[in-house]
Design an enzyme around this catalytic site. Structure first.
Site, PDB file in Angstrom:
ATOM      1  N   ASP A  84       0.849  -1.196   0.000  1.00  0.00           N
ATOM      2  CA  ASP A  84       0.000   0.000   0.000  1.00  0.00           C
ATOM      3  C   ASP A  84       0.885   1.246   0.000  1.00  0.00           C
ATOM      4  OD1 ASP A  84      -1.927   1.908   0.270  1.00  0.00           O
ATOM      5  OD2 ASP A  84      -2.743   1.159   2.168  1.00  0.00           O
ATOM      6  N   GLU A  99      -1.320  -1.197  -4.143  1.00  0.00           N
ATOM      7  CA  GLU A  99      -2.464  -0.360  -3.781  1.00  0.00           C
ATOM      8  C   GLU A  99      -2.135   1.134  -3.829  1.00  0.00           C
ATOM      9  OE1 GLU A  99      -5.342   0.156   0.166  1.00  0.00           O
ATOM     10  OE2 GLU A  99      -4.469  -1.793  -0.336  1.00  0.00           O
ATOM     11  N   GLU A 119     -10.117   3.903  -2.528  1.00  0.00           N
ATOM     12  CA  GLU A 119     -10.601   4.267  -1.198  1.00  0.00           C
ATOM     13  C   GLU A 119     -10.860   5.771  -1.068  1.00  0.00           C
ATOM     14  OE1 GLU A 119      -7.127   4.798   1.927  1.00  0.00           O
ATOM     15  OE2 GLU A 119      -6.734   3.044   0.684  1.00  0.00           O
ATOM     16  N   HIS A 161     -12.267  -1.498   1.166  1.00  0.00           N
ATOM     17  CA  HIS A 161     -11.337  -0.844   2.082  1.00  0.00           C
ATOM     18  C   HIS A 161     -12.018  -0.756   3.445  1.00  0.00           C
ATOM     19  CE1 HIS A 161      -9.447   2.695   4.076  1.00  0.00           C
ATOM     20  NE2 HIS A 161      -8.358   2.163   3.564  1.00  0.00           N
TER      21      HIS A 161
END
Length: 387
Positions: A200, A226, A252, A302
């Site tokens: 991420d 991500e 997200e 998310h």
């Protein structure tokens, strides 16, 4: 039945140690719980995405802007409520904090609807495609330490999360492309060759730097990459997806069906990650999910926040249709933050005990029973941690 009051419970406490990701370090955990009361004594609970001062600002939107618009309305008319609020706030923000605030109210209205119908949320939105969901554990946050210390800590923490029973793990990056590749290699070393790990970036890279890291992730067999670039950079997402073998995930930071339409039509995501507590609540999440499936894009929600957010997402993941289906369909995962979170672990009168379930059930978590979300916050806990 009428809505009589909406209350925001903004909670906060000091973390045991500072945590960080590519954008900032933080020392406090915050949660924003929404309570909607009715004249028939039925109460619904929801949650708004947003930490720290964002939660405090969102409390004002919930109580001073949204509440006057919906008092006296029937809470079962949740789509009417949603569109009334959205249409009247459209001139002041089609994304961001107004949508985060509306999300918490909308989730609470769905909780009320489930209690009135005597049905759990997953059945209210279509039924259970699965009775349990696999969870992945994320951790490996950034700290104010050297790259070498990060490498050693990430390797050990990745192995620890694997040994806790989670189905996969996710790490943070943000030290810079070359050092981030070292962190990713350490995590692969920590979990071994066969265990899934994800990365991420919290949109910290330019497209060229994302390609540099992404090519290393191909060699390390990472499962997804991500938020590699800024959420506004739709061209960058499309280029990365076309040019890399690792799955590109994100979303997200996107809101409502119109924002998601742009992302999905752009074909820049292998995996969509909508945040139900931010994009507009359950009502809008269901529309976004339909859009994602119309574009043949798998969804992994998310999940960030308290036990209210976790319970909401467990129901939504249970009700998510398999895509594309078959004997061994692609299955969604529950995101679980393994760092210290009292608002997830201790908020409820009957805790979810996600980590205990993961350890005992081979990485799986059961869907909450009972009508609506199937969970109830402890009011003494709310008072104790209230700002």
């Amino acid at each position: 039945m009428k809505i009589t009051r909406i209350t925001s419970h903004v909670l906060q406490y000091d973390l045991p140690s500072e945590l960080g990701y590519s954008q900032q370090y933080y020392t406090r955990r915050t949660a924003h719980i929404v309570e909607v009361e009715t004249d028939e004594g039925i109460t619904g609970w929801g949650e708004c995405f947003g930490p720290g001062n964002v939660a405090i600002a969102n409390r004002t939107i919930v109580e001073q802007v949204i509440q006057p618009l919906v008092l006296g309305m029937n809470p079962l008319d949740r789509d009417v409520v949603w569109h009334k609020v959205y249409n009247l706030l459209r001139d002041h923000g089609q994304k961001g904090m107004p949508l985060q605030s509306l999300s918490g109210v909308d989730i609470a209205l769905w909780d009320i609807a489930g209690k009135v119908a005597g049905l759990p949320l997953c059945q209210l939105v279509g039924g259970r495609h699965r009775d349990r969901v696999q969870a992945y554990g994320y951790g490996m946050m950034l700290k104010r330490q050297s790259t070498e210390d990060h490498v050693a800590r990430f390797r050990d923490e990745a192995a620890m999360i694997r040994d806790m029973g989670f189905a996969a793990t996710k790490m943070k990056v943000g030290l810079g492309p070359k050092d981030d590749v070292k962190l990713c290699a350490a995590v692969r070393d920590g979990v071994g060759d066969e265990f899934r790990f994800m990365v991420d970036a919290n949109h910290c890279y330019t497209t060229s730097d994302a390609f540099y890291v992404g090519r290393a992730l191909e060699e390390l067999d990472a499962y997804w990459f991500e938020e590699p670039v800024a959420p506004e950079d739709l061209d960058g997402y499309r280029e990365l997806r076309a040019g890399l073998k690792v799955n590109i995930s994100g979303g997200e930071a996107e809101f409502n069906r119109w924002g998601w339409r742009q992302i999905l039509e752009n074909r820049g995501l292998d995996i969509a990650q909508p945040e139900v507590c931010a994009l507009g609540g359950i009502s809008e999440y269901l529309r976004v999910l339909a859009l994602a499936h119309a574009h043949h894009t798998p969804v992994v929600n998310h999940v960030w926040g308290s036990a209210i957010a976790v319970a909401t997402n467990l129901h939504l993941l249970a009700a998510m249709p398999p895509l594309p289906g078959g004997l061994f369909p692609w299955e969604p995962l529950l995101e679980f933050d393994t760092t210290d979170n009292k608002f997830r672990d201790n908020l409820l009168t009957d805790p979810l005990d996600i980590q205990g379930q993961v350890k005992a059930n081979g990485g799986y978590v059961a869907i909450p029973e009972g009508p609506g979300l199937g969970v109830t916050p402890d009011r003494d806990f709310l008072k104790h941690y209230a700002i």
